[in-house]
Design a protein around this motif. Structure first.
Motif, PDB file in Angstrom:
ATOM      1  N   UNK A 199      45.467  37.049  46.223  1.00 13.33           N
ATOM      2  CA  UNK A 199      44.944  38.328  46.689  1.00 13.33           C
ATOM      3  C   UNK A 199      44.426  39.197  45.546  1.00 13.33           C
ATOM      4  N   UNK A 200      44.348  38.640  44.316  1.00 18.44           N
ATOM      5  CA  UNK A 200      43.793  39.372  43.182  1.00 18.44           C
ATOM      6  C   UNK A 200      42.337  38.985  42.984  1.00 18.44           C
ATOM      7  N   UNK A 201      41.506  39.987  42.704  1.00 20.81           N
ATOM      8  CA  UNK A 201      40.064  39.743  42.602  1.00 20.81           C
ATOM      9  C   UNK A 201      39.536  40.173  41.245  1.00 20.81           C
ATOM     10  N   UNK A 202      38.499  39.495  40.800  1.00 16.64           N
ATOM     11  CA  UNK A 202      37.794  39.897  39.586  1.00 16.64           C
ATOM     12  C   UNK A 202      36.300  39.798  39.818  1.00 16.64           C
ATOM     13  N   UNK A 203      35.589  40.882  39.509  1.00  8.84           N
ATOM     14  CA  UNK A 203      34.135  40.830  39.512  1.00  8.84           C
ATOM     15  C   UNK A 203      33.673  40.046  38.277  1.00  8.84           C
ATOM     16  N   UNK A 204      32.462  39.527  38.354  1.00 14.80           N
ATOM     17  CA  UNK A 204      31.852  38.817  37.235  1.00 14.80           C
ATOM     18  C   UNK A 204      30.574  39.532  36.819  1.00 14.80           C
ATOM     19  N   UNK A 205      30.277  39.500  35.516  1.00 12.41           N
ATOM     20  CA  UNK A 205      29.046  40.092  35.000  1.00 12.41           C
ATOM     21  C   UNK A 205      28.309  39.044  34.162  1.00 12.41           C
ATOM     22  N   UNK A 206      26.999  39.186  34.109  1.00 12.55           N
ATOM     23  CA  UNK A 206      26.194  38.234  33.349  1.00 12.55           C
ATOM     24  C   UNK A 206      26.384  38.481  31.852  1.00 12.55           C
ATOM     25  N   UNK A 207      26.720  37.415  31.108  1.00  9.84           N
ATOM     26  CA  UNK A 207      26.918  37.512  29.663  1.00  9.84           C
ATOM     27  C   UNK A 207      25.835  36.781  28.883  1.00  9.84           C
ATOM     28  N   UNK A 208      25.170  35.842  29.527  1.00  8.97           N
ATOM     29  CA  UNK A 208      24.039  35.123  28.936  1.00  8.97           C
ATOM     30  C   UNK A 208      23.234  34.568  30.102  1.00  8.97           C
TER      31      UNK A 208
END
Length: 299
Positions: free
Chosen positions: A74-83
């Motif tokens: 039930x834990x979430x993490x957003x992702x961001x573009x790094x390359x």
């Protein structure tokens, strides 16, 4: 000549390529997400398919402007573009054994989802290397070695295939690990032998076994209750008196799900446009993995 080695070197895996293309009427998102047990959330590779008649370029296929979220339980993490084409997690979440991991990617009006189970940790116990005293005679065709006893049946000498006669050391590698209680069909094992001996060539062929993909519960136990796998690879030499060239060997093993096994098998299938996928709305794979490797010196 037998040598026993015992050491553990845990590494983060292997990514499989999926450079498939769909008809030019639309593009699809290709996801590669391998989540290792007892490790932080990994980088995720995202690409888009291209028409078959368009020249391939890794940069051109990198997908951008994607909203990605990964859940561990039930834990979430957003992702961001790094390359270009590579997205990293915002939050540091650890992947625990038996947890369910889910992914959602929103891109170009499409929603891509998928899930996997994180397998229990796998630790190689030891490996045993068997190096023969003398090389064997056979036929080398490109990177393939064929035992001389089979050449008459295959009639290679009468075919103009570029086959040459050669000598190779056929080296056996036995890997051992404790699997614990694995349910039939629950986990699969992917093994591989890798060496970097310059000029030796891969010499991988159906007559050798440098790699395997097998259901873990179907692997026999030894007298100590360990699972065991035997792989074989070949090292060519110029003369029968030449000893085995000293080299480093990496024995790698991955425990994962049936979907991972189908993906890996499909990646190497030339008859498929793309490997099987466990994603809805896209291509590629999300897979929980447990990885271990042992590096040994062979001489």
């Amino acid at each position: 000549m037998e040598k026993w080695h015992k050491t553990v070197l845990t590494t983060v895996v292997i990514l499989s390529a999926c450079d498939s293309a769909l008809p030019p009427v639309h593009t699809a998102l290709v996801v590669e997400a391998f989540i290792e047990v007892e490790a932080p959330l990994p980088m995720i590779h995202l690409r888009e398919t291209r028409p078959v008649d368009e020249p391939f370029s890794p940069d051109a296929t990198a997908a951008e402007n994607i909203a990605v979220t990964v859940w561990l339980g039930d834990q979430a993490s957003e992702y961001v573009q790094e390359a270009e084409g590579h997205y990293g997690p915002v939050n540091t979440l650890m992947a625990n054994a038996l947890a369910t991991a889910r992914i959602e990617a929103r891109w170009d009006g499409q929603v891509i989802t998928g899930s996997t189970v994180i397998p229990p940790p796998l630790v190689l116990d030891s490996v045993r290397i068997q190096v023969p005293d003398t090389p064997v005679d056979g036929i080398i065709v490109g990177d393939a070695f064929i035992d001389a006893s089979l050449t008459d049946t295959l009639r290679l000498d009468s075919l103009r295939t570029g086959a040459v006669r050669g000598l190779v050391y056929v080296i056996e590698v036995h890997a051992f690990w404790n699997s614990g209680t694995t349910v039939e069909g629950e986990y699969w094992i992917h093994t591989r032998l890798e060496h970097e001996l310059q000029g030796s060539g891969r010499l991988d062929d159906i007559f050798l076994r440098p790699e395997a993909l097998v259901e873990e519960a179907q692997i026999e136990l030894d007298g100590l209750g360990r699972r065991t796998w035997t792989g074989v690879y070949a090292i060519p030499v110029e003369m029968r008196e030449t000893p085995v060239p000293p080299h480093e060997l990496r024995v790698a093993i991955v425990r994962s799900t049936r979907e991972y096994a189908q993906f890996v098998a499909g990646t190497g299938d030339p008859m498929r446009r793309e490997p099987p996928s466990n994603l809805n709305g896209g291509l590629g794979i999300i897979a929980g993995v447990s990885v271990d490797s042992i590096v040994v010196w062979v001489e």
